[in-house]
Design a protein around this motif. Sequence first.
Motif, mmCIF file in Angstrom:
data_model
loop_
_atom_site.group_PDB
_atom_site.id
_atom_site.type_symbol
_atom_site.label_atom_id
_atom_site.label_comp_id
_atom_site.label_asym_id
_atom_site.label_seq_id
_atom_site.Cartn_x
_atom_site.Cartn_y
_atom_site.Cartn_z
ATOM 1 N N CYS A 93 5.906 3.015 0.096
ATOM 2 C CA CYS A 93 5.848 1.555 0.274
ATOM 3 C C CYS A 93 4.432 1.028 0.098
ATOM 4 O O CYS A 93 4.214 0.038 -0.586
ATOM 5 C CB CYS A 93 6.367 1.168 1.662
ATOM 6 S SG CYS A 93 8.145 1.304 1.851
ATOM 7 N N ARG A 94 3.482 1.699 0.729
ATOM 8 C CA ARG A 94 2.097 1.211 0.694
ATOM 9 C C ARG A 94 1.493 1.271 -0.702
ATOM 10 O O ARG A 94 0.606 0.478 -1.030
ATOM 11 C CB ARG A 94 1.221 2.010 1.660
ATOM 12 C CG ARG A 94 1.441 1.700 3.106
ATOM 13 C CD ARG A 94 0.356 2.314 3.984
ATOM 14 N NE ARG A 94 0.248 3.754 3.837
ATOM 15 C CZ ARG A 94 0.880 4.648 4.596
ATOM 16 N NH1 ARG A 94 1.682 4.231 5.559
ATOM 17 N NH2 ARG A 94 0.710 5.942 4.396
ATOM 18 N N THR A 95 1.933 2.207 -1.534
ATOM 19 C CA THR A 95 1.285 2.420 -2.835
ATOM 20 C C THR A 95 2.125 1.960 -4.026
ATOM 21 O O THR A 95 1.658 2.039 -5.161
ATOM 22 C CB THR A 95 0.943 3.914 -3.011
ATOM 23 O OG1 THR A 95 2.150 4.678 -2.967
ATOM 24 C CG2 THR A 95 -0.025 4.393 -1.938
ATOM 25 N N ALA A 96 3.326 1.489 -3.804
ATOM 26 C CA ALA A 96 4.256 1.171 -4.898
ATOM 27 C C ALA A 96 3.678 0.188 -5.912
ATOM 28 O O ALA A 96 3.698 0.443 -7.122
ATOM 29 C CB ALA A 96 5.571 0.643 -4.338
ATOM 30 N N GLU A 97 3.195 -0.918 -5.432
ATOM 31 C CA GLU A 97 2.699 -1.943 -6.353
ATOM 32 C C GLU A 97 1.446 -1.464 -7.084
ATOM 33 O O GLU A 97 1.342 -1.576 -8.308
ATOM 34 C CB GLU A 97 2.433 -3.239 -5.603
ATOM 35 C CG GLU A 97 2.190 -4.398 -6.525
ATOM 36 C CD GLU A 97 2.249 -5.732 -5.801
ATOM 37 O OE1 GLU A 97 2.626 -6.708 -6.465
ATOM 38 O OE2 GLU A 97 1.923 -5.804 -4.606
ATOM 39 N N GLU A 98 0.524 -0.905 -6.332
ATOM 40 C CA GLU A 98 -0.732 -0.425 -6.913
ATOM 41 C C GLU A 98 -0.497 0.613 -8.012
ATOM 42 O O GLU A 98 -1.176 0.606 -9.051
ATOM 43 C CB GLU A 98 -1.588 0.190 -5.799
ATOM 44 C CG GLU A 98 -2.806 0.940 -6.275
ATOM 45 C CD GLU A 98 -3.456 1.777 -5.183
ATOM 46 O OE1 GLU A 98 -4.300 2.609 -5.553
ATOM 47 O OE2 GLU A 98 -3.143 1.620 -3.996
ATOM 48 N N LEU A 99 0.469 1.506 -7.801
ATOM 49 C CA LEU A 99 0.705 2.588 -8.750
ATOM 50 C C LEU A 99 1.770 2.264 -9.794
ATOM 51 O O LEU A 99 2.103 3.103 -10.623
ATOM 52 C CB LEU A 99 1.077 3.866 -7.998
ATOM 53 C CG LEU A 99 -0.014 4.397 -7.057
ATOM 54 C CD1 LEU A 99 0.468 5.640 -6.336
ATOM 55 C CD2 LEU A 99 -1.305 4.661 -7.813
ATOM 56 N N GLY A 100 2.306 1.054 -9.738
ATOM 57 C CA GLY A 100 3.256 0.624 -10.749
ATOM 58 C C GLY A 100 4.629 1.249 -10.637
ATOM 59 O O GLY A 100 5.314 1.412 -11.649
ATOM 60 N N ALA A 101 5.041 1.586 -9.427
ATOM 61 C CA ALA A 101 6.392 2.126 -9.245
ATOM 62 C C ALA A 101 7.417 1.080 -9.678
ATOM 63 O O ALA A 101 7.235 -0.119 -9.448
ATOM 64 C CB ALA A 101 6.621 2.522 -7.799
ATOM 65 N N HIS A 102 8.489 1.543 -10.288
ATOM 66 C CA HIS A 102 9.568 0.652 -10.702
ATOM 67 C C HIS A 102 10.328 0.132 -9.488
ATOM 68 O O HIS A 102 10.774 -1.012 -9.465
ATOM 69 C CB HIS A 102 10.503 1.421 -11.646
ATOM 70 C CG HIS A 102 11.659 0.627 -12.143
ATOM 71 N ND1 HIS A 102 11.528 -0.373 -13.071
ATOM 72 C CD2 HIS A 102 12.971 0.687 -11.828
ATOM 73 C CE1 HIS A 102 12.718 -0.896 -13.307
ATOM 74 N NE2 HIS A 102 13.606 -0.272 -12.574
ATOM 75 N N ALA A 103 10.463 0.993 -8.487
ATOM 76 C CA ALA A 103 11.202 0.657 -7.273
ATOM 77 C C ALA A 103 10.810 1.653 -6.191
ATOM 78 O O ALA A 103 10.068 2.605 -6.447
ATOM 79 C CB ALA A 103 12.706 0.713 -7.530
#
Length: 177
Positions: A93-103
């Motif tokens: 959750c903490r790193t999803a946006e920063e690392l470009g996770a799709h979901a």
Amino acid sequence: MVPRPGRGARRVLLGHGTATGVEAADLQAIAAALPPRGISVALVTQPYRLNRARSGSDEPSLDTAWRAVRPSAAELGVPIISGGRSAGSQVACRTAEELGAHAVLALAYPLLGPGSPRELLATGRPTLIRFGTDWPAAPEPTVLRNIANLTAFDGFTAEGLRGVERDNALTLFPRFA
């Protein structure tokens, strides 16, 4: 990182919680179920498990380790679903946006203690939360407490709560719609 074979349109990266390792039954079930469906899975062992010490189990250390694993997972050039159980789901959750996770796939996410619904909302990505009536591994009092916490939380819109209940799962795995 222990990759499980599977070639497809997605890769799921899963971290474990503090009480278990990648041998946790739910992570193993996902690692076995998704590759035949064309979704590759990588199970990530947290650094404190590798060095057999409690050092490295703090948020900054876990997040740093997750960032280090991400490039290897991205080599396939397919969208990555970032996830895990308990502490592993918090890292995702903490790193999803920063690392470009799709979901994000959040299993056994701790809604009390270090985790919070606000952290789940801050992913910036569709997030499937598996810890409620749909999560059979949880004891009934825990399920009831988590349902109460989620429905009482004032940060969800009606649409957001529908996402938690079902719609985000369909975004992650549209062929199951």
